[in-house]
Write an enzyme that holds these catalytic residues in place. Structure first.
Site, PDB file in Angstrom:
ATOM      1  CB  ILE A 360     -82.652  33.393 -37.611  1.00 40.79           C
ATOM      2  CG1 ILE A 360     -81.495  33.641 -38.599  1.00 40.79           C
ATOM      3  CG2 ILE A 360     -82.913  31.897 -37.456  1.00 40.79           C
ATOM      4  CD1 ILE A 360     -80.149  33.129 -38.114  1.00 40.79           C
ATOM      5  CD  GLU A 386     -66.038  50.768 -19.848  1.00 42.45           C
ATOM      6  OE1 GLU A 386     -64.838  50.976 -20.067  1.00 42.45           O
ATOM      7  OE2 GLU A 386     -66.491  50.517 -18.733  1.00 42.45           O
ATOM      8  N   GLY A 387     -66.387  54.250 -24.459  1.00 37.07           N
ATOM      9  CA  GLY A 387     -65.816  54.718 -25.721  1.00 37.07           C
ATOM     10  C   GLY A 387     -66.667  54.269 -26.886  1.00 37.07           C
ATOM     11  CB  THR A 388     -68.814  56.111 -29.322  1.00 33.16           C
ATOM     12  OG1 THR A 388     -67.790  56.961 -29.855  1.00 33.16           O
ATOM     13  CG2 THR A 388     -69.619  56.872 -28.274  1.00 33.16           C
TER      14      THR A 388
END
Length: 406
Positions: A360, A386-388
């Site tokens: 934009i 923190e975990g894919t």
């Protein structure tokens, strides 16, 4: 258990407004500088400490808020201010959550205050789980913890990576393997006190985003910690290992690292929402004031619809985060992996919304004169750490199917 509500109480609204003021007046003016410097913003952390924002008491109050939304509200406002500085301010809480999730009352009382220090002598803490060859696969951790019974000490050896505050922390919480034959169930968490010999910082990473937050390797070379530094205590560990050897999965198969990540996932989702909301607000303001072909660009459906979708996804992500946080506060099990749902959707939303914001703003969005390019860089980590996103989908798929999907 409190009733789920989308209407925060007066206390929560007061905290939100207080944090919003700090984010607007202190964090945002400093954001570009510390992003460029790629250094821990100690002066900003100290200012947060003086105001009571960087403190054990503050986070404990939010953590134990019966509504469950105290932490998400706090995280969203701070990360609306800036993600890199925000992570420097809240990074210590991951180590604190590790102690809360796995430690005894005595251990919590001993170590949690030392993680923050005082406003005149601030400290940070680090949670060390990932390794060069073990990120999403926590069962592959090679860092070993061996018990020296004669001295009642644990000896830690290994290398950790991707540790927020790693090496500069006063207190490190380290996940290590006690019994390699048991995989993830043979692991435990240990506190490494300040000044313990053998712990050293490895390489500090130069990152794409969240650059004001310190991320580094932590090298453990025959690090000796007293027996009481084993979170939960040896008796509890021995019982858990004995059950695991007998083939009984205790606690639903959770291990020390996963217990920490499960508790923190909705909070991480709230961080992503803060970034997304900040980028959306910049894009909305720009679209209303940027004139092309004789009218503001928001008069074009193509732009207006983009903004409508951005706002919708942000609000949907917040609903998922608040639901998971409310469930956690009431000790409701995540039977459909609601914690992972919240983190997955919020993280992907942050990446998508910040990309739309750059579009934009056009060429301006690609420059450092506007903050959306930094927000876009910062958002990228939320589908990774923190975990894919792939791991979150795996967790959700297993939860809803009851199948060992790989």
């Amino acid at each position: 258990m409190s009733t789920f509500s989308l209407d925060p109480g007066a206390d929560q609204l007061a905290v939100r407004d207080w944090l919003h003021g700090f984010a607007a007046d202190v964090m945002r003016p400093a954001a570009a500088e510390w992003d460029e410097r790629e250094e821990t913003p100690w002066p900003v952390i100290q200012e947060a400490a003086k105001l009571g924002i960087y403190s054990l008491d503050f986070y404990a109050q939010q953590y134990f808020d019966p509504s469950g939304v105290g932490i998400p509200i706090a995280m969203e406002e701070l990360f609306w201010g800036d993600a890199g500085i925000g992570l420097s301010i809240v990074g210590t809480t991951l180590a604190a959550v590790a102690v809360l999730a796995n430690g005894t009352d005595e251990q919590i009382g001993t170590w949690a205050p030392q993680m923050f220090g005082t406003p005149d002598d601030i400290k940070v803490a680090a949670f060390c789980s990932s390794e060069p060859d073990a990120g999403s696969d926590v069962s592959a951790l090679r860092t070993r913890a061996v018990y020296d019974e004669a001295k009642d000490e644990w000896v830690l050896n290994g290398t950790k990576t991707w540790a927020t505050n790693g090496g500069i922390a006063a207190v490190h919480v380290v996940v290590a393997t006690v019994d390699p034959a048991l995989g993830a169930r043979g692991q435990a968490s240990f506190v490494v006190p300040p000044g313990t010999p053998g712990l050293a910082q490895g390489q500090k990473f130069k990152k794409h985003g969240i650059r004001a937050s310190h991320t580094a390797e932590v090298v453990l070379d025959s690090v000796r910690v007293p027996g009481h530094c084993l979170l939960g205590g040896k008796e509890k560990l021995d019982e858990r290992l004995a059950r695991a050897r007998e083939g009984v999965r205790s606690g639903g198969g959770r291990n020390a690292a996963m217990a920490t990540f499960e508790a923190s996932r909705p909070a991480v989702g709230a961080q992503a929402i803060g970034i997304a909301r900040a980028a959306y607000e910049v894009a909305l303001d720009y679209a209303k004031t940027r004139v092309q072909f004789g009218r503001p660009i928001i008069d074009n459906q193509g732009v207006a619809f983009q903004l409508a979708d951005m706002k919708t996804r942000i609000d949907a992500a917040r609903l998922l985060v608040w639901r998971a946080s409310w469930m956690a506060a009431g000790n409701q099990p995540f039977t459909a992996a609601e914690g992972s749902m919240s983190k997955l959707y919020a993280g992907e939303t942050a990446k998508w919304v910040t990309a739309q914001a750059m579009q934009i703003l056009g060429g301006n969005g690609f420059t450092r004169e506007y903050p959306v390019e930094r927000m876009h860089r910062d958002s990228a980590i939320y589908s990774i750490f923190e975990g894919t996103s792939e791991i979150q989908r795996l967790v959700i798929a297993r939860a809803i199917s009851g199948m060992p999907i790989r």
